[in-house]
Write an enzyme that holds these catalytic residues in place. Structure first.
Site, PDB file in Angstrom:
ATOM      1  N   ASP A  52       0.833  -1.217   0.087  1.00  0.00           N
ATOM      2  CA  ASP A  52      -0.031   0.102  -0.051  1.00  0.00           C
ATOM      3  C   ASP A  52       0.831   1.172   0.045  1.00  0.00           C
ATOM      4  O   ASP A  52       1.596   1.613   0.841  1.00  0.00           O
ATOM      5  CB  ASP A  52      -0.727  -0.036   1.393  1.00  0.00           C
ATOM      6  CG  ASP A  52      -1.732   0.985   1.293  1.00  0.00           C
ATOM      7  OD1 ASP A  52      -1.801   1.950   0.345  1.00  0.00           O
ATOM      8  OD2 ASP A  52      -2.292   1.628   2.384  1.00  0.00           O
TER       9      ASP A  52
ATOM     10  N   ASP B 127      -2.221   5.910  -5.230  1.00  0.00           N
ATOM     11  CA  ASP B 127      -2.176   5.084  -4.224  1.00  0.00           C
ATOM     12  C   ASP B 127      -2.608   3.584  -4.452  1.00  0.00           C
ATOM     13  O   ASP B 127      -3.823   3.459  -4.953  1.00  0.00           O
ATOM     14  CB  ASP B 127      -3.270   5.392  -2.870  1.00  0.00           C
ATOM     15  CG  ASP B 127      -3.576   4.956  -1.992  1.00  0.00           C
ATOM     16  OD1 ASP B 127      -2.563   3.708  -1.672  1.00  0.00           O
ATOM     17  OD2 ASP B 127      -4.497   4.849  -1.246  1.00  0.00           O
TER      18      ASP B 127
END
Length: 465
Positions: free
Chosen positions: A104, A254
């Site tokens: 992530d 992201d």
């Protein structure tokens, strides 16, 4: 929040490659097994052995600065899908316990499940690791979706299909969570690679995994991977919004976000533009807000009804921009196992109250390079973002940026600045309160001699509490 600030960070060029779960696929975003198969059109023989360097060129790994690593072995370790996240296998503790860890780029914590949960198959049992050390500190982290609580500890970590060697890092052991682990996920922890991060660098640029040139945009601020979006287009329609609207609060890239998330005003403008240009005019509002699916008879594909979506990013030459474009196949996403006679799809774009987020909906079309050493993000066409021989993404440029503001990132203040403003306002309020108290108390003290009222009276005590 778990961090490993004690480890030195000296280089960064993290490359995440999305959409590579299979190079040949009929529906791009359907759930897949996650195995990496090399396309026959991709000449990867002999396998490249990339020397480890620290300057951002080639593969850069801080944990093994002199050896060589087969980069494609590391690629093989990346599995998953856009709907439930991409993860790598890691070994934790002594003896090693293997867990799948979500990668992530939108968070900064290394955290693993340390207790049973109905949506995961196994977890890191700290009691079985002879090298685990608890720090005695509790940690709690809240994400845009979901949160968890646990304890902070230290243990040994290695990547089986990555660089040789084991490192000792801070680990947040998740003991309870809500909305974090989801049904069907095949990962048991999260590796946050935003600023600041676990201080071990991994990745690199592997030319066989992308086509054409890498186009770079500067990292605006080192917290998330924040970039500067100059404009959006739906088909050939420029949304014609002030560029600050796109960057309201922030605009980030992201890998941990599934959809393309847009500020509310931008999202509404995109939906309106798609509705105008789509061949279908009577979509339910539930389709746009994600509460309903759009379904067609099995075998029909809806992508011909929808336009392309384009995002313009400021180039490293600030007077120029470049454009990344995704075809409808990437943002009109198939949902499996809904009905035996229908193919149903969801809208891969959503509104956001926390800024613009370029998530997996867009990233699956590109090879994305997170180059921390040179403070820039790179986009190139993914070798696997192809359907029926046709590319699902496009890159074009350079274009002049003279028609937009010199600084489009001047939206809402960032979190650190908000803290400074908050403390300043608190100080001003405290000063005003002190002055008011003095004005209240001093006259009372002067009247104490007459016996009328003193600062010890219940009236004054109640008034100044």
């Amino acid at each position: 929040m778990a961090r490993t600030a004690s480890l030195s960070i000296w280089a960064f060029a993290l490359s995440l490659y999305f959409g590579m779960t299979k190079c040949h696929f009929s529906i791009p975003l359907r759930i897949y097994t996650g195995k990496y198969n090399i396309s026959s059109a991709l000449d990867l023989a002999p396998l490249r052995q990339v020397a480890l360097t620290s300057d951002g060129n080639g593969l850069s790994l801080a944990s093994d600065p002199t050896g060589t690593v087969n980069f494609l072995d590391m690629v093989n370790n990346l599995q998953g899908d856009s709907g439930r996240g991409y993860y790598i296998e890691m070994s934790i503790g002594t003896p090693a316990q293997k867990l799948n860890i979500l990668v992530d780029t939108g968070s900064s914590n290394f955290a693993v499940a340390a207790a049973a949960h109905p949506f995961i198959t196994h977890y890191f049992n700290t009691a079985l690791s002879s090298t685990y050390q608890s720090t005695g500190r509790n940690v709690a982290v809240r994400y845009t979706q979901g949160n968890w609580e646990g304890e902070l500890g230290l243990d040994r970590v290695s990547i089986p299909k990555g660089p040789n060697g084991t490192i000792i890092v801070n680990i947040a052991a998740i003991l309870s969570s809500e909305g974090f682990f989801l049904p069907g996920v095949n990962w048991q922890g999260i590796l946050g690679l935003a600023y600041p991060m676990l201080a071990r660098v991994m990745g690199g640029a592997e030319p066989t995994l992308y086509r054409g040139s890498v186009w770079y945009t500067p990292i605006v601020e080192e917290w998330y991977y924040q970039v500067e979006v100059l404009k959006l287009e739906v088909g050939d329609q420029n949304l014609d919004l002030d560029c600050r609207e796109y960057n309201m609060d922030k605009a980030i890239v992201d890998s941990g976000t599934t959809l393309l998330r847009l500020p509310v005003n931008v999202f509404n403008a995109v939906v309106e533009a798609i509705t105008r240009s789509s061949l279908i005019q009577d979509f339910s509002s539930g389709f746009w807000d994600g509460t309903k699916l759009a379904c067609w008879m099995k075998g029909e594909t809806p992508w011909r009804f929808f336009p392309k979506l384009s995002i313009y990013l400021r180039a490293t030459n600030s007077s120029q921009s470049f454009r990344i474009t995704i075809l409808p196949q990437l943002y009109i996403q198939p949902i499996t196992d809904v009905d035996g006679t229908l193919d149903c799809f969801r809208f891969g774009v959503s509104s956001s109250a926390n800024g613009l987020v370029i998530g997996a909906t867009v990233m699956e079309g590109f090879y994305v390079v997170f180059d921390r050493a040179q403070r820039r993000l790179g986009f190139a066409l993914s070798s696997c973002a192809v359907n029926g021989g046709a590319a699902l993404s496009e890159i074009a440029g350079p274009f002049s940026a003279a028609d937009v503001a010199a600084n489009c990132s001047g939206g809402a203040p960032k979190e650190p600045l908000l803290w400074v403003i908050s403390y300043a306002l608190m100080a001003v309020c405290a000063l005003i309160l002190i002055i008011l108290l003095l004005l209240l108390v001093l006259p009372c003290r002067r009247r104490d001699r007459s016996g009328e009222i003193t600062d010890e009276s219940s009236l004054v005590r109640h008034r100044i509490k």
